[in-house]
Write an enzyme that holds these catalytic residues in place. Structure first.
Site, PDB file in Angstrom:
ATOM      1  N   SER A  15       0.804  -1.237   0.000  1.00  0.00           N
ATOM      2  CA  SER A  15       0.000   0.000   0.000  1.00  0.00           C
ATOM      3  C   SER A  15       0.831   1.278   0.000  1.00  0.00           C
ATOM      4  CB  SER A  15      -0.952   0.066   1.208  1.00  0.00           C
ATOM      5  OG  SER A  15      -1.683  -1.095   1.317  1.00  0.00           O
ATOM      6  N   ASP A  72      -6.141  -1.733  -9.284  1.00  0.00           N
ATOM      7  CA  ASP A  72      -5.002  -1.016  -9.872  1.00  0.00           C
ATOM      8  C   ASP A  72      -5.190  -0.790 -11.376  1.00  0.00           C
ATOM      9  OD1 ASP A  72      -3.198  -0.175  -7.937  1.00  0.00           O
ATOM     10  OD2 ASP A  72      -2.344  -2.177  -7.707  1.00  0.00           O
ATOM     11  N   THR A 193      14.653  -0.342   3.348  1.00  0.00           N
ATOM     12  CA  THR A 193      14.840  -0.329   1.891  1.00  0.00           C
ATOM     13  C   THR A 193      16.071  -1.159   1.510  1.00  0.00           C
ATOM     14  OG1 THR A 193      13.773   1.808   1.643  1.00  0.00           O
ATOM     15  CG2 THR A 193      15.308   1.180  -0.097  1.00  0.00           C
ATOM     16  N   CYS A 383     -26.007   0.400 -11.630  1.00  0.00           N
ATOM     17  CA  CYS A 383     -26.264  -1.043 -11.617  1.00  0.00           C
ATOM     18  C   CYS A 383     -27.260  -1.386 -10.507  1.00  0.00           C
ATOM     19  CB  CYS A 383     -24.966  -1.822 -11.483  1.00  0.00           C
ATOM     20  SG  CYS A 383     -25.122  -3.490 -12.113  1.00  0.00           S
ATOM     21  N   LEU A 384     -26.813  -1.875  -9.351  1.00  0.00           N
ATOM     22  CA  LEU A 384     -27.753  -2.147  -8.261  1.00  0.00           C
ATOM     23  C   LEU A 384     -28.532  -0.876  -7.910  1.00  0.00           C
ATOM     24  CD1 LEU A 384     -28.794  -4.121  -6.071  1.00  0.00           C
ATOM     25  CD2 LEU A 384     -26.984  -3.236  -4.593  1.00  0.00           C
ATOM     26  N   HIS A 509     -21.974   0.248 -15.621  1.00  0.00           N
ATOM     27  CA  HIS A 509     -21.113   0.988 -14.688  1.00  0.00           C
ATOM     28  C   HIS A 509     -20.344   2.094 -15.413  1.00  0.00           C
ATOM     29  CE1 HIS A 509     -21.462  -1.733 -11.192  1.00  0.00           C
ATOM     30  NE2 HIS A 509     -21.666  -2.663 -12.111  1.00  0.00           N
ATOM     31  N   GLU A 511     -18.790   4.444 -14.245  1.00  0.00           N
ATOM     32  CA  GLU A 511     -17.586   4.853 -13.493  1.00  0.00           C
ATOM     33  C   GLU A 511     -16.305   4.230 -14.026  1.00  0.00           C
ATOM     34  OE1 GLU A 511     -20.045   2.936 -12.316  1.00  0.00           O
ATOM     35  OE2 GLU A 511     -19.348   1.446 -10.864  1.00  0.00           O
TER      36      GLU A 511
HETATM   37  N1  GLN Z   1     -26.546  -7.648  -7.862  1.00  0.00           N
HETATM   38  C1  GLN Z   1     -27.033  -7.023  -9.034  1.00  0.00           C
HETATM   39  C2  GLN Z   1     -27.011  -7.953 -10.228  1.00  0.00           C
HETATM   40  O1  GLN Z   1     -26.341  -8.943 -10.232  1.00  0.00           O
HETATM   41  C3  GLN Z   1     -26.284  -5.747  -9.334  1.00  0.00           C
HETATM   42  C4  GLN Z   1     -24.852  -5.962  -9.684  1.00  0.00           C
HETATM   43  C5  GLN Z   1     -24.011  -4.717  -9.623  1.00  0.00           C
HETATM   44  O2  GLN Z   1     -24.400  -3.739  -9.011  1.00  0.00           O
HETATM   45  N2  GLN Z   1     -22.846  -4.754 -10.227  1.00  0.00           N
HETATM   46  O3  GLN Z   1     -27.653  -7.684 -11.211  1.00  0.00           O
END
Ligand code: GLN
Length: 547
Positions: A15, A72, A193, A383-384, A509, A511
């Protein structure tokens, strides 16, 4: 030109920012006109981090081809602005699974299978794949963990062999270490080091460069000492004091001539003079005092910020482009559910509900969506977060609480979010979701269409459940717009609410594709809506840090 390789190892403690250092070095090389890719070697036995708890591992970063990778890779993609693929993250688990499968097939013709050469050869083969699959001229390879760990030994042995295989002018070893500060004597110590370099040399690797990390300024004499004891050129001992701003790191490495030293060692000539103007503007703007906008992130892993690192970075990118400062409030969904911190919503001007799995804290997230809907607080569901926005809306429209995603209640009367057809017979949990890049067509006259400014986009997915089309017509009549659909119209990819300043949920997503120099349009419009709610003026058009 033969592919050039730069290997990053870590010493003393984990880290210390090895991943960020590798990413920043990648940026130095990109600014000099080279194509680069970065690969992470993870020594754990899991095949990928996809099934690991975010508490153990932080976020799972998803690539275009659907690979579920270490966080990463997110640093690499954001700082260098590249798109990587599944060859860029390998684990011991993958390597062993491959070698064992070959053994079972009889490919080794009865030979005894050993770490050297079988495991190390497989590691080398996979390192070689990166340039083939990405076309990168320079491949940066980061070994997870710290030198001295038992489990990373096969990786280090493979890296050692690669210098012999490919020659000194095509390989470079960079060791990233930590200088502890002793409060009683007020000094930084180089001994750990020295020990970690000795350990590395006992494996047969002598570093060409040492990046010495510390929280306090590092005097020149310490660099001299490290150079002397570790057999590294003085100018190749790079002091790296913890930078408050991530984006400053490439500039700091540039000032330390890291890019030039690397090119010299790898016998390369710069393809172009590095131009840091746009990047410098980005750093200056980051440091500038700005009005702050408070946004709430509602999740169940909020104790560990790494679990939502791409979401946080995307919000920062958007805020930066709009000339405001992000004040992110972490709101625990379980506590919201218990009713202990529901008042936290009153402090924020925008609410994000990010991705997630499992039922813990779900009702708290639904409460967040309801609060946003009823109080016209800008809401971004990822997503969720999109699925739960639908559940909340449906409970209102259908006039009953017997509404859920079948992920959380298999026998619910109204499964408004349901398992995707192709997921029904899936029993293996690893790598079997709907993963990676899928196209989405944006419907005219919607917030999403306006934000993107184009008709078709490709976004990264990671889910098993989806909007249940049985309810589409009824919900449309009641003010839900399906603003993003799969090209055949079958899958709802974005949903949004009418009569609300910004209530948008994406099944994908976004992001994962936001960059500091190119913030994601949905994040920009979400933060803008939050600023509008707070009465904070924003930059229009957003500031651009693209070259
Ligand atoms: N659990 C939900 C699904 O499988 C959302 C997944 C998530 O948010 N990446 O559809």
């Amino acid at each position: 030109m033969p592919t050039k390789y730069i290997f990053f190892t870590g010493g003393v403690v984990s880290s210390v920012g090895k991943g960020v250092t590798a990413a920043a070095v990648g940026r130095l090389l990109k600014q000099r006109g080279f194509t680069v890719a970065v690969q992470k070697l993870d020594p754990y036995i899991n095949v990928d981090p996809g099934t690991m708890s975010p508490y153990q591992h932080g976020e799972v970063f998803v690539l275009d081809d659907g690979a579920e990778t270490d966080l990463d890779l997110g640093h690499y993609e954001r700082l260098i602005d590249v798109r990587l693929n599944k060859t860029c993250n390998i684990t011991s688990g993958q390597v062993y699974a491959d070698v064992i499968a070959k053994e079972r097939r009889g490919d080794y013709l009865g030979g005894t299978i050993q770490v050297i050469p079988h495991i190390t050869n497989e590691i080398k083969r996979r390192i070689g794949l990166v340039s083939k699959m990405t076309g990168a001229e320079i491949v940066l390879v980061e070994v997870g963990g710290t030198v001295g760990d038992i489990e990373s030994l096969p990786f280090l042995e493979a890296l050692r062999q690669l210098r012999t295989d490919m020659g000194r002018e095509n390989t470079l070893y960079i060791h990233v270490t930590w200088l502890p500060y002793i409060g009683a004597t007020e000094e930084l110590k180089t001994k750990p080091t020295q020990h970690s370099v000795r350990e590395l040399r006992s494996i047969g690797i002598t570093p060409d460069m040492i990046v010495a990390r510390s929280d306090t300024p590092i005097e020149d004499v310490l660099c001299e000492k490290i150079a002397q004891f570790c057999d590294v050129e003085k100018r190749a001992v790079v002091p790296m004091v913890t930078a408050p701003i991530l984006y400053e790191i490439p500039l700091l490495l540039e000032q330390a001539h890291v890019g030039d030293i690397i090119l010299e060692r790898l016998n390369l000539t710069s393809q172009k003079t590095p131009n840091w103007n746009a990047w410098q503007r980005l750093v200056v703007e980051t440091k500038r005092e700005k009005p702050s906008i408070s946004i709430g992130l509602v999740g169940k892993y909020v104790e560990l910020h790494d679990a939502y690192i791409s979401v946080r970075e995307s919000l920062k990118h958007a805020a930066l482009a709009l000339g405001v400062e992000l004040d992110l409030k972490w709101i625990h969904s379980v506590e919201v559910e218990k009713g202990t911190n529901a008042d936290k919503f009153e402090d924020v001007f925008g609410i994000v509900v990010p991705g997630g799995f499992g039922s813990r804290g779900i009702e708290g997230k639904i409460m967040a969506a309801r609060y946003a809907r009823l109080n016209k607080v800008p809401y971004l569901g990822l997503c969720l977060g999109m699925q739960l926005m639908v559940v909340d809306f449906a409970r209102d429209v259908l006039g009953t609480d017997k509404v859920n995603s079948s992920e959380f209640d298999r026998t619910t009367q109204h499964p408004v979010i349901d398992l995707m057809l192709e997921q029904q017979d899936v029993t293996d949990m690893g790598g079997t979701m709907r993963l990676g890049l899928y196209p989405c067509t944006l419907q005219p006259g919607t917030i999403a269409r306006k934000a993107y400014g184009v008709e078709k986009v490709d976004e990264r997915h990671r889910h098993r459940f989806e909007f249940n089309n049985t309810y589409r017509e009824q919900f449309a009549k009641n003010g839900m717009k399906f603003s993003g659909l799969s090209p055949n119209g079958n899958l709802v990819e974005i949903a949004e609410l009418e009569n609300h300043p910004f209530m948008v949920g994406t099944q994908f997503h976004p992001e994962f594709l936001s960059r500091p120099t190119r913030p994601h349009p949905l994040f920009v419009e979400f933060v803008r809506a939050a600023c509008l709610k707070a009465g904070i003026p924003t930059e229009e058009p957003p500031l651009s840090f693209d070259e």
